[in-house]
Design a protein around this motif. Structure first.
Motif, short mmCIF file in Angstrom:
data_model
loop_
_atom_site.label_atom_id
_atom_site.label_comp_id
_atom_site.label_asym_id
_atom_site.label_seq_id
_atom_site.Cartn_x
_atom_site.Cartn_y
_atom_site.Cartn_z
N CYS A 26 75.90 -50.68 -45.39
CA CYS A 26 76.78 -49.51 -45.29
C CYS A 26 76.11 -48.34 -45.99
O CYS A 26 75.19 -48.52 -46.78
CB CYS A 26 78.15 -49.79 -45.91
SG CYS A 26 78.07 -50.29 -47.64
N GLY A 27 76.57 -47.13 -45.67
CA GLY A 27 76.01 -45.94 -46.28
C GLY A 27 76.75 -45.58 -47.55
O GLY A 27 77.97 -45.71 -47.64
N TYR A 28 76.01 -45.11 -48.56
CA TYR A 28 76.61 -44.68 -49.83
C TYR A 28 76.27 -43.21 -50.08
O TYR A 28 75.13 -42.78 -49.85
CB TYR A 28 76.07 -45.51 -51.00
CG TYR A 28 76.56 -46.93 -51.04
CD1 TYR A 28 77.92 -47.24 -50.99
CD2 TYR A 28 75.66 -48.00 -51.14
CE1 TYR A 28 78.37 -48.55 -51.03
CE2 TYR A 28 76.10 -49.31 -51.17
CZ TYR A 28 77.46 -49.58 -51.13
OH TYR A 28 77.90 -50.86 -51.17
N LEU A 29 77.26 -42.46 -50.54
CA LEU A 29 77.08 -41.08 -50.95
C LEU A 29 77.76 -40.86 -52.29
O LEU A 29 78.87 -41.36 -52.50
CB LEU A 29 77.71 -40.11 -49.94
CG LEU A 29 76.86 -39.63 -48.76
CD1 LEU A 29 77.71 -38.72 -47.88
CD2 LEU A 29 75.63 -38.89 -49.23
N SER A 30 77.13 -40.11 -53.16
CA SER A 30 77.76 -39.70 -54.42
C SER A 30 77.76 -38.17 -54.44
O SER A 30 76.72 -37.55 -54.22
CB SER A 30 77.01 -40.25 -55.64
OG SER A 30 77.11 -41.66 -55.69
N LEU A 31 78.94 -37.58 -54.68
CA LEU A 31 79.10 -36.14 -54.70
C LEU A 31 79.40 -35.67 -56.11
O LEU A 31 80.17 -36.30 -56.83
CB LEU A 31 80.25 -35.69 -53.78
CG LEU A 31 80.26 -36.25 -52.35
CD1 LEU A 31 81.45 -35.68 -51.58
CD2 LEU A 31 78.96 -35.90 -51.63
N GLY A 32 78.80 -34.54 -56.49
CA GLY A 32 79.09 -33.94 -57.79
C GLY A 32 80.43 -33.22 -57.78
O GLY A 32 81.13 -33.18 -56.76
N PRO A 33 80.84 -32.63 -58.90
CA PRO A 33 82.12 -31.93 -58.98
C PRO A 33 82.23 -30.79 -57.97
O PRO A 33 83.33 -30.41 -57.59
CB PRO A 33 82.15 -31.40 -60.41
CG PRO A 33 81.22 -32.30 -61.18
CD PRO A 33 80.15 -32.66 -60.21
N ASP A 34 81.08 -30.22 -57.52
CA ASP A 34 81.11 -29.13 -56.55
C ASP A 34 81.00 -29.63 -55.12
O ASP A 34 80.76 -28.85 -54.20
CB ASP A 34 79.96 -28.15 -56.83
CG ASP A 34 78.60 -28.83 -56.75
OD1 ASP A 34 78.53 -30.08 -56.65
OD2 ASP A 34 77.58 -28.11 -56.79
N LEU A 56 70.22 -34.06 -50.46
CA LEU A 56 70.57 -33.59 -51.80
C LEU A 56 70.93 -32.11 -51.78
O LEU A 56 70.22 -31.29 -51.20
CB LEU A 56 69.39 -33.83 -52.76
CG LEU A 56 69.04 -35.30 -53.04
CD1 LEU A 56 67.86 -35.40 -54.00
CD2 LEU A 56 70.24 -36.05 -53.62
N GLY A 57 72.02 -31.77 -52.40
CA GLY A 57 72.47 -30.38 -52.47
C GLY A 57 73.40 -29.99 -51.34
O GLY A 57 74.13 -29.01 -51.45
N LYS A 58 73.39 -30.74 -50.22
CA LYS A 58 74.33 -30.45 -49.14
C LYS A 58 75.72 -30.92 -49.52
O LYS A 58 75.88 -31.79 -50.38
CB LYS A 58 73.89 -31.14 -47.85
CG LYS A 58 72.70 -30.49 -47.18
CD LYS A 58 72.49 -31.08 -45.79
CE LYS A 58 71.38 -30.35 -45.06
NZ LYS A 58 71.18 -30.89 -43.69
N ARG A 59 76.72 -30.36 -48.86
CA ARG A 59 78.09 -30.80 -49.06
C ARG A 59 78.49 -31.76 -47.95
O ARG A 59 77.97 -31.67 -46.83
CB ARG A 59 79.04 -29.61 -49.14
CG ARG A 59 78.87 -28.92 -50.49
CD ARG A 59 79.48 -27.55 -50.54
NE ARG A 59 79.40 -27.04 -51.91
CZ ARG A 59 78.29 -26.56 -52.46
NH1 ARG A 59 77.18 -26.55 -51.77
NH2 ARG A 59 78.30 -26.12 -53.70
N PHE A 60 79.39 -32.65 -48.27
CA PHE A 60 79.80 -33.64 -47.28
C PHE A 60 80.29 -32.95 -46.01
O PHE A 60 80.07 -33.43 -44.90
CB PHE A 60 80.89 -34.54 -47.88
CG PHE A 60 81.30 -35.67 -46.97
CD1 PHE A 60 80.40 -36.65 -46.61
CD2 PHE A 60 82.59 -35.73 -46.47
CE1 PHE A 60 80.76 -37.67 -45.77
CE2 PHE A 60 82.96 -36.76 -45.64
CZ PHE A 60 82.05 -37.74 -45.29
N HIS A 61 80.96 -31.80 -46.18
CA HIS A 61 81.46 -31.01 -45.06
C HIS A 61 80.34 -30.67 -44.08
O HIS A 61 80.54 -30.64 -42.86
CB HIS A 61 82.11 -29.73 -45.63
CG HIS A 61 82.65 -28.80 -44.60
ND1 HIS A 61 81.83 -27.97 -43.86
CD2 HIS A 61 83.91 -28.56 -44.20
CE1 HIS A 61 82.57 -27.26 -43.05
NE2 HIS A 61 83.84 -27.58 -43.23
#
Length: 403
Positions: A26-34, A56-61
């Motif tokens: 499966c795919g894993y993503l970790s997002l920062g507070p922003d 890196l640096g992109k937003r999930f959106h």
């Protein structure tokens, strides 16, 4: 002194855990507070055809299709902020080749003891087979219905079938001859849709206003604040989507031209944004004639979009300047802010629908504001433009005052 032996078992365990993360099914993503991507595993990168450095640096959106972006704004992000998690949300990701990949997403927020968001973890599972299975089921059900309808049709008389065919043909010919009427009915449908969406949303806003006057806990206050922000954003999204639907149907931006004093209209927009953003400095310089022929509501909408855009993307420590003046037979309304200049290649795409440059978490719209502002400008026979350099970025609207 004894030489410390390496803990090979522990090293092997760490290596196994790292391999399990990177090559998990499966795919894993970790997002920062922003909401920016700070970590992603190789499985997800392989699915999308990118490297981890591309993410890196992109937003999930930014990884979603256009329908996914709309769903993110109206459902995904508010739900995650209110309850801190969600499970099995169906989304479509965009691959490096521009294709779509169906996934099911689970997400969970991690917050500190004082409630601050630390990071968000998202787990993604491929759902192509599940979607295909669901489509096959729907197709099989539709096929069964069609067969049943065909059997029922065979039981009717030939005369009845011919009459139905003639009626259908007549209806199609009438529709082809009367496209203008169809467009008018489509516009009415859009208006009704907007009304039916706004009514329940207005009820929610009214309920929040009542609850705001009651005693409640600090946590409840934060939730209510999030809900109020979400409803405000949904109102804006609804209005943008309705305008966009009218434009795509060929109806254009509707305007009602009248002779008005535009100064208090523009000042009200400035005052409303000052109230909603008390942390920002907004300066207004309005010098206009007492009578201008325009649609005041649409001009207010145009200024509100430009001013909100400046507050979102401009330097947070600098003022935003709104100027409105008339020179000869031309009126100019401009909004200026300090901050990073807009690259020239980006300037050419700013007024396209669904284009968003440098949106931040909590300020993510559909990317329709500048597009609709441009259409409002054109509906007044004017133009909307932008200039940007290291010292200042200015969006300006110009229209003729001549009758």
């Amino acid at each position: 002194m004894c030489e410390q032996k390496p803990d090979t078992a522990k090293d092997a365990l760490v290596e196994d855990l790292n391999d399990l993360y990177e090559n998990a099914p499966c795919g894993y993503l970790s997002l920062g507070p922003d909401s920016a991507v700070v970590k992603a595993n190789q499985t997800l990168c392989g699915w999308l055809g990118v490297t981890v450095y591309d993410l890196l640096g992109k937003r999930f959106h930014d990884l979603l299709t256009v329908p996914g972006k709309i769903f993110y704004e109206t459902h995904f992000a508010p739900l995650l902020r209110m309850q801190g998690h969600f499970n099995e949300v169906a989304l479509d990701l965009v691959t490096a080749q521009g294709g779509k990949m169906a996934v099911l997403a689970n997400a969970h927020e991690r917050r500190s003891a004082d409630g601050r968001l630390q990071f968000t973890r998202i787990t993604l599972f491929q759902a192509e087979e599940r979607r295909r299975y669901e489509r096959d089921l729907v197709e099989a059900r539709n096929k069964a219905k069609r067969i049943q309808q065909e059997l029922q049709t065979l039981n009717t008389t030939l005369e009845h079938r011919i009459a139905e065919g003639v009626a259908e043909r007549t209806r199609l010919l009438r529709g082809l001859r009367d496209e203008q009427e169809v467009a008018r009915l489509r516009e009415q449908f859009v208006a009704i849709l907007g009304h039916d969406l706004r009514n329940p949303l207005s009820s929610i806003v009214g309920g929040l206003n009542v609850l705001a006057k009651e005693l409640h806990t600090e946590k409840a206050g934060k939730v209510m604040s999030l809900m109020r922000g979400s409803t405000d954003r949904m109102f804006s999204l609804i209005n943008d989507m309705l305008d966009f639907a009218r434009l795509k149907s060929g109806a254009g931006i509707s305007v009602e031209l009248t002779v008005v004093d535009l100064k208090p209209v523009l000042q009200q927009v400035i005052d409303e944004l000052r109230t909603s953003r008390p942390d920002r400095s907004i300066e207004g310089r309005i010098s206009l004639p007492d009578a201008i022929r325009c649609d005041p509501a649409r001009i207010a909408q145009l200024l509100s979009n430009l001013l909100a855009n400046a507050l979102t993307h401009g330097a947070s420590d600098g003022p935003v300047l709104v100027e409105a003046e008339a020179a000869g037979d031309q009126m100019t309304i401009s909004v200026s802010n300090a901050g990073e200049p807009i690259p020239e290649d980006v300037q050419g795409r700013l007024f396209q629908p669904f284009f968003r440059a440098g949106a931040t978490s909590g300020n993510q719209g559909l990317g329709l504001g500048l597009y609709i502002a441009g259409e409002i400008a054109r509906s007044h026979g004017g133009e909307l433009g932008v200039t940007s350099d290291p010292s200042e970025t200015t969006f300006f609207f110009r229209m003729s005052l001549a009758d």
